[in-house]
Design a protein around this motif. Structure first.
Motif, PDB file in Angstrom:
ATOM      1  N   ARG A   1       0.821  -1.221   0.000  1.00 18.95           N
ATOM      2  CA  ARG A   1       0.000   0.000   0.000  1.00 18.95           C
ATOM      3  C   ARG A   1       0.849   1.263   0.000  1.00 18.95           C
ATOM      4  O   ARG A   1       0.478   2.264  -0.601  1.00 18.95           O
ATOM      5  CB  ARG A   1      -0.920   0.026   1.197  1.00 18.95           C
ATOM      6  N   ASP A   2       1.991   1.204   0.660  1.00 19.16           N
ATOM      7  CA  ASP A   2       2.832   2.398   0.775  1.00 19.16           C
ATOM      8  C   ASP A   2       3.855   2.520  -0.352  1.00 19.16           C
ATOM      9  O   ASP A   2       4.657   3.436  -0.345  1.00 19.16           O
ATOM     10  CB  ASP A   2       3.540   2.411   2.125  1.00 19.16           C
ATOM     11  N   ASN A   3       3.817   1.634  -1.326  1.00 22.70           N
ATOM     12  CA  ASN A   3       4.766   1.660  -2.442  1.00 22.70           C
ATOM     13  C   ASN A   3       3.988   1.724  -3.759  1.00 22.70           C
ATOM     14  O   ASN A   3       3.577   0.693  -4.295  1.00 22.70           O
ATOM     15  CB  ASN A   3       5.661   0.419  -2.399  1.00 22.70           C
ATOM     16  N   PRO A   4       3.769   2.913  -4.303  1.00 23.30           N
ATOM     17  CA  PRO A   4       2.940   3.043  -5.511  1.00 23.30           C
ATOM     18  C   PRO A   4       3.528   2.348  -6.734  1.00 23.30           C
ATOM     19  O   PRO A   4       2.783   1.860  -7.584  1.00 23.30           O
ATOM     20  CB  PRO A   4       2.833   4.550  -5.724  1.00 23.30           C
ATOM     21  N   VAL A   5       4.849   2.269  -6.831  1.00 20.15           N
ATOM     22  CA  VAL A   5       5.459   1.587  -7.988  1.00 20.15           C
ATOM     23  C   VAL A   5       5.154   0.103  -7.931  1.00 20.15           C
ATOM     24  O   VAL A   5       4.708  -0.496  -8.910  1.00 20.15           O
ATOM     25  CB  VAL A   5       6.988   1.829  -8.021  1.00 20.15           C
ATOM     26  N   ARG A   6       5.363  -0.500  -6.784  1.00 12.62           N
ATOM     27  CA  ARG A   6       5.100  -1.931  -6.630  1.00 12.62           C
ATOM     28  C   ARG A   6       3.611  -2.219  -6.801  1.00 12.62           C
ATOM     29  O   ARG A   6       3.223  -3.182  -7.466  1.00 12.62           O
ATOM     30  CB  ARG A   6       5.576  -2.385  -5.255  1.00 12.62           C
ATOM     31  N   ARG A   7       2.780  -1.387  -6.219  1.00 16.18           N
ATOM     32  CA  ARG A   7       1.339  -1.582  -6.329  1.00 16.18           C
ATOM     33  C   ARG A   7       0.893  -1.508  -7.790  1.00 16.18           C
ATOM     34  O   ARG A   7       0.123  -2.339  -8.265  1.00 16.18           O
ATOM     35  CB  ARG A   7       0.618  -0.529  -5.484  1.00 16.18           C
ATOM     36  N   GLY A   8       1.412  -0.538  -8.526  1.00 14.71           N
ATOM     37  CA  GLY A   8       1.032  -0.395  -9.935  1.00 14.71           C
ATOM     38  C   GLY A   8       1.510  -1.544 -10.803  1.00 14.71           C
ATOM     39  O   GLY A   8       0.770  -2.042 -11.654  1.00 14.71           O
ATOM     40  N   LEU A   9       2.741  -1.985 -10.577  1.00 14.41           N
ATOM     41  CA  LEU A   9       3.264  -3.084 -11.382  1.00 14.41           C
ATOM     42  C   LEU A   9       2.579  -4.403 -11.051  1.00 14.41           C
ATOM     43  O   LEU A   9       2.343  -5.228 -11.937  1.00 14.41           O
ATOM     44  CB  LEU A   9       4.781  -3.199 -11.229  1.00 14.41           C
ATOM     45  N   TRP A  10       2.245  -4.626  -9.800  1.00 19.73           N
ATOM     46  CA  TRP A  10       1.529  -5.851  -9.446  1.00 19.73           C
ATOM     47  C   TRP A  10       0.112  -5.821 -10.008  1.00 19.73           C
ATOM     48  O   TRP A  10      -0.405  -6.836 -10.460  1.00 19.73           O
ATOM     49  CB  TRP A  10       1.520  -6.046  -7.940  1.00 19.73           C
TER      50      TRP A  10
END
Length: 116
Positions: free
Chosen positions: A20-29
């Motif tokens: 939730r606190d990492n927008p790059v990881r959230r977007g790529l997942w």
């Protein structure tokens, strides 16, 4: 895809750091899950047309492989490029998405030419 969905749901319900606190990881997942679902459906439909194409048996096998590899390689690239919770930019494994996209393009174009 079930494992991915369960892991994503776990991250959301338990407030696991790094999602939730990492927008790059959230977007790529999110992109990995979306591409997996859409590309599996595309591959299933494309397989119906491969046998109808005017291509040699060897080329039909190549087309099948290229089209089926895309729903594996592209999501894998999205997921593995930000595997660690602290990753703020994709690592070199993002190239798997490009490889999957190139394979999908070549396989689909070859199938299209064979169907014409």
């Amino acid at each position: 895809m079930a494992f991915g969905g369960v892991s994503l749901l776990t991250f959301l319900m338990r407030n696991v750091p790094g999602y939730r606190d990492n927008p790059v990881r959230r977007g790529l997942w999110r992109a990995g899950h979306a591409h997996a679902g859409v590309l599996v459906l595309f591959s299933l439909v494309a397989m119906l047309y491969v046998d109808q194409a005017d291509l040699s048996e060897g080329l039909k096998g190549v087309v099948r492989t290229l089209i089926v590899a895309a729903p594996i390689l592209m999501p894998l690239g999205f997921f593995l490029s930000v595997a660690r919770p602290g990753d703020t930019k994709p690592n070199r494994l993002i190239w798997l998405t490009y490889a999957g996209g190139a394979g999908l393009a070549v396989g689909t174009l070859t199938l299209g030419v064979g169907l014409l």
